[in-house]
Scaffold this motif. Structure first.
Motif, PDB file in Angstrom:
ATOM      1  N   GLU A 116      78.124 -11.771  19.658  1.00 63.67           N
ATOM      2  CA  GLU A 116      77.464 -10.471  19.843  1.00 63.67           C
ATOM      3  C   GLU A 116      77.548 -10.014  21.294  1.00 63.67           C
ATOM      4  OE1 GLU A 116      74.993  -7.016  19.813  1.00 63.67           O
ATOM      5  OE2 GLU A 116      76.610  -7.864  18.653  1.00 63.67           O
ATOM      6  N   VAL A 117      77.216 -10.891  22.212  1.00 64.02           N
ATOM      7  CA  VAL A 117      77.118 -10.503  23.622  1.00 64.02           C
ATOM      8  C   VAL A 117      78.496 -10.250  24.246  1.00 64.02           C
ATOM      9  CG1 VAL A 117      76.367 -11.331  25.899  1.00 64.02           C
ATOM     10  CG2 VAL A 117      74.902 -11.668  23.905  1.00 64.02           C
ATOM     11  N   VAL A 118      79.496 -11.023  23.851  1.00 66.15           N
ATOM     12  CA  VAL A 118      80.792 -10.947  24.513  1.00 66.15           C
ATOM     13  C   VAL A 118      81.809 -10.095  23.745  1.00 66.15           C
ATOM     14  CG1 VAL A 118      82.751 -12.345  25.337  1.00 66.15           C
ATOM     15  CG2 VAL A 118      80.407 -13.179  25.615  1.00 66.15           C
ATOM     16  N   VAL A 119      81.814 -10.174  22.416  1.00 68.26           N
ATOM     17  CA  VAL A 119      82.881  -9.546  21.648  1.00 68.26           C
ATOM     18  C   VAL A 119      82.416  -8.307  20.888  1.00 68.26           C
ATOM     19  CG1 VAL A 119      84.605  -9.912  19.824  1.00 68.26           C
ATOM     20  CG2 VAL A 119      84.026 -11.780  21.380  1.00 68.26           C
ATOM     21  N   LEU A 120      81.448  -8.471  20.011  1.00 70.00           N
ATOM     22  CA  LEU A 120      81.072  -7.393  19.097  1.00 70.00           C
ATOM     23  C   LEU A 120      80.261  -6.285  19.754  1.00 70.00           C
ATOM     24  CD1 LEU A 120      80.154  -9.632  16.039  1.00 70.00           C
ATOM     25  CD2 LEU A 120      82.321  -8.479  16.510  1.00 70.00           C
ATOM     26  N   THR A 168      77.260  -4.968  19.336  1.00 66.83           N
ATOM     27  CA  THR A 168      76.688  -3.970  18.429  1.00 66.83           C
ATOM     28  C   THR A 168      75.308  -3.488  18.881  1.00 66.83           C
ATOM     29  OG1 THR A 168      75.538  -5.584  17.029  1.00 66.83           O
ATOM     30  CG2 THR A 168      77.850  -5.082  16.478  1.00 66.83           C
ATOM     31  N   GLY A 169      74.655  -4.242  19.741  1.00 65.32           N
ATOM     32  CA  GLY A 169      73.302  -3.894  20.156  1.00 65.32           C
ATOM     33  C   GLY A 169      72.251  -4.324  19.142  1.00 65.32           C
ATOM     34  N   LEU A 170      72.641  -5.128  18.185  1.00 60.33           N
ATOM     35  CA  LEU A 170      71.742  -5.532  17.111  1.00 60.33           C
ATOM     36  C   LEU A 170      70.477  -6.203  17.627  1.00 60.33           C
ATOM     37  CD1 LEU A 170      71.596  -5.618  13.958  1.00 60.33           C
ATOM     38  CD2 LEU A 170      72.422  -7.974  14.146  1.00 60.33           C
ATOM     39  N   PHE A 171      70.591  -7.047  18.629  1.00 61.59           N
ATOM     40  CA  PHE A 171      69.434  -7.784  19.133  1.00 61.59           C
ATOM     41  C   PHE A 171      68.392  -6.883  19.794  1.00 61.59           C
ATOM     42  CE2 PHE A 171      72.340 -11.719  19.682  1.00 61.59           C
ATOM     43  CZ  PHE A 171      72.152 -12.069  18.358  1.00 61.59           C
ATOM     44  N   ARG A 172      68.761  -5.668  20.121  1.00 65.27           N
ATOM     45  CA  ARG A 172      67.823  -4.714  20.735  1.00 65.27           C
ATOM     46  C   ARG A 172      67.104  -3.857  19.701  1.00 65.27           C
ATOM     47  NH1 ARG A 172      72.419  -4.072  24.009  1.00 65.27           N
ATOM     48  NH2 ARG A 172      72.862  -2.078  23.013  1.00 65.27           N
ATOM     49  N   ARG A 173      67.438  -4.015  18.442  1.00 67.08           N
ATOM     50  CA  ARG A 173      66.874  -3.156  17.395  1.00 67.08           C
ATOM     51  C   ARG A 173      65.652  -3.805  16.740  1.00 67.08           C
ATOM     52  NH1 ARG A 173      72.544  -1.547  14.582  1.00 67.08           N
ATOM     53  NH2 ARG A 173      73.433  -0.594  16.439  1.00 67.08           N
ATOM     54  N   VAL A 232      72.412 -15.128   8.592  1.00 65.70           N
ATOM     55  CA  VAL A 232      71.927 -13.756   8.433  1.00 65.70           C
ATOM     56  C   VAL A 232      72.408 -12.886   9.589  1.00 65.70           C
ATOM     57  CG1 VAL A 232      69.853 -12.303   8.361  1.00 65.70           C
ATOM     58  CG2 VAL A 232      69.951 -14.419   7.027  1.00 65.70           C
ATOM     59  N   THR A 233      72.308 -13.399  10.802  1.00 62.55           N
ATOM     60  CA  THR A 233      72.707 -12.624  11.973  1.00 62.55           C
ATOM     61  C   THR A 233      74.206 -12.345  11.970  1.00 62.55           C
ATOM     62  OG1 THR A 233      70.853 -13.506  13.238  1.00 62.55           O
ATOM     63  CG2 THR A 233      72.665 -12.541  14.496  1.00 62.55           C
ATOM     64  N   GLN A 273      81.707  -3.500  11.742  1.00 65.03           N
ATOM     65  CA  GLN A 273      82.631  -2.807  10.854  1.00 65.03           C
ATOM     66  C   GLN A 273      82.230  -1.338  10.698  1.00 65.03           C
ATOM     67  OE1 GLN A 273      85.470  -4.142   9.581  1.00 65.03           O
ATOM     68  NE2 GLN A 273      85.945  -2.070   8.929  1.00 65.03           N
ATOM     69  N   ALA A 274      80.929  -1.080  10.589  1.00 72.33           N
ATOM     70  CA  ALA A 274      80.459   0.315  10.491  1.00 72.33           C
ATOM     71  C   ALA A 274      80.860   1.087  11.745  1.00 72.33           C
ATOM     72  CB  ALA A 274      78.947   0.361  10.289  1.00 72.33           C
ATOM     73  N   GLY A 275      80.733   0.470  12.904  1.00 76.57           N
ATOM     74  CA  GLY A 275      81.125   1.120  14.163  1.00 76.57           C
ATOM     75  C   GLY A 275      82.612   1.397  14.221  1.00 76.57           C
ATOM     76  N   ARG A 276      83.411   0.517  13.699  1.00 81.03           N
ATOM     77  CA  ARG A 276      84.866   0.703  13.678  1.00 81.03           C
ATOM     78  C   ARG A 276      85.268   1.839  12.738  1.00 81.03           C
ATOM     79  NH1 ARG A 276      88.337  -4.273  12.631  1.00 81.03           N
ATOM     80  NH2 ARG A 276      89.873  -2.734  13.204  1.00 81.03           N
ATOM     81  N   ASN A 277      84.469   2.034  11.700  1.00 80.53           N
ATOM     82  CA  ASN A 277      84.761   3.087  10.732  1.00 80.53           C
ATOM     83  C   ASN A 277      84.101   4.411  11.116  1.00 80.53           C
ATOM     84  OD1 ASN A 277      86.235   1.319   9.162  1.00 80.53           O
ATOM     85  ND2 ASN A 277      84.513   0.795   7.850  1.00 80.53           N
ATOM     86  N   GLY A 278      83.436   4.420  12.261  1.00 80.60           N
ATOM     87  CA  GLY A 278      82.786   5.645  12.730  1.00 80.60           C
ATOM     88  C   GLY A 278      81.516   5.995  11.996  1.00 80.60           C
ATOM     89  N   GLU A 279      80.940   5.041  11.283  1.00 84.58           N
ATOM     90  CA  GLU A 279      79.706   5.274  10.542  1.00 84.58           C
ATOM     91  C   GLU A 279      78.505   5.095  11.472  1.00 84.58           C
ATOM     92  OE1 GLU A 279      79.656   2.611   7.207  1.00 84.58           O
ATOM     93  OE2 GLU A 279      81.726   3.093   6.709  1.00 84.58           O
ATOM     94  N   ARG A 280      77.474   5.809  11.197  1.00 81.41           N
ATOM     95  CA  ARG A 280      76.225   5.625  11.933  1.00 81.41           C
ATOM     96  C   ARG A 280      75.411   4.576  11.213  1.00 81.41           C
ATOM     97  NH1 ARG A 280      73.372  10.623  14.301  1.00 81.41           N
ATOM     98  NH2 ARG A 280      72.424   8.851  15.291  1.00 81.41           N
ATOM     99  N   SER A 281      74.766   3.713  11.972  1.00 84.86           N
ATOM    100  CA  SER A 281      73.940   2.677  11.345  1.00 84.86           C
ATOM    101  C   SER A 281      72.517   2.757  11.802  1.00 84.86           C
ATOM    102  CB  SER A 281      74.508   1.309  11.654  1.00 84.86           C
ATOM    103  OG  SER A 281      74.653   1.132  13.034  1.00 84.86           O
TER     104      SER A 281
END
Length: 107
Positions: free
Chosen positions: A21-25, A27-32, A89-90, A99-107
């Motif tokens: 998460e921190v280096v590659v992806l 996504t900001g998931l841990f801040r949500r 789960v994470t 994947q949603a970000g790559r497809n331009g989807e809002r999450s």
């Protein structure tokens, strides 16, 4: 090698997922807050089910004591089970968000 059979892979899985998460992806998931709420929901189901499966008084699932640290939290659940649960789960949520970000989807 006490604790390496299950503990080492469990700890490594957490390290790999967090590093991904921190280096590659990124996504900001841990801040949500929704992520942390989902983790609480997972724990709400994991504790009674895993506790029932691993209770020392009548276990359904038995682990080799040589593969665990021996640390067991509510209802005799090996701490390693929580590490794997977090990782699984994470990782799923991270890949979904990535994947949603790559497809331009809002999450």
């Amino acid at each position: 090698m006490t604790g390496l059979g299950y503990t080492l892979p469990a700890v490594l899985s957490v390290a790999v997922v967090c590093t991904a998460e921190v280096v590659v992806l990124r996504t900001g998931l841990f801040r949500r807050p929704a992520y942390w709420l989902s983790m609480l929901i997972v724990l709400g189901f994991q504790i009674p089910v895993d506790g029932w499966l691993t209770k020392l008084s009548a276990p359904i699932v038995r682990y080799s004591p040589d593969g665990l640290t021996g640390v067991r939290v509510p209802w005799d659940i090996p701490i390693e089970d929580f590490l794997y649960g977090f990782s699984l789960v994470t990782a799923t949520l991270l890949l979904w968000q990535w994947q949603a970000g790559r497809n331009g989807e809002r999450s």
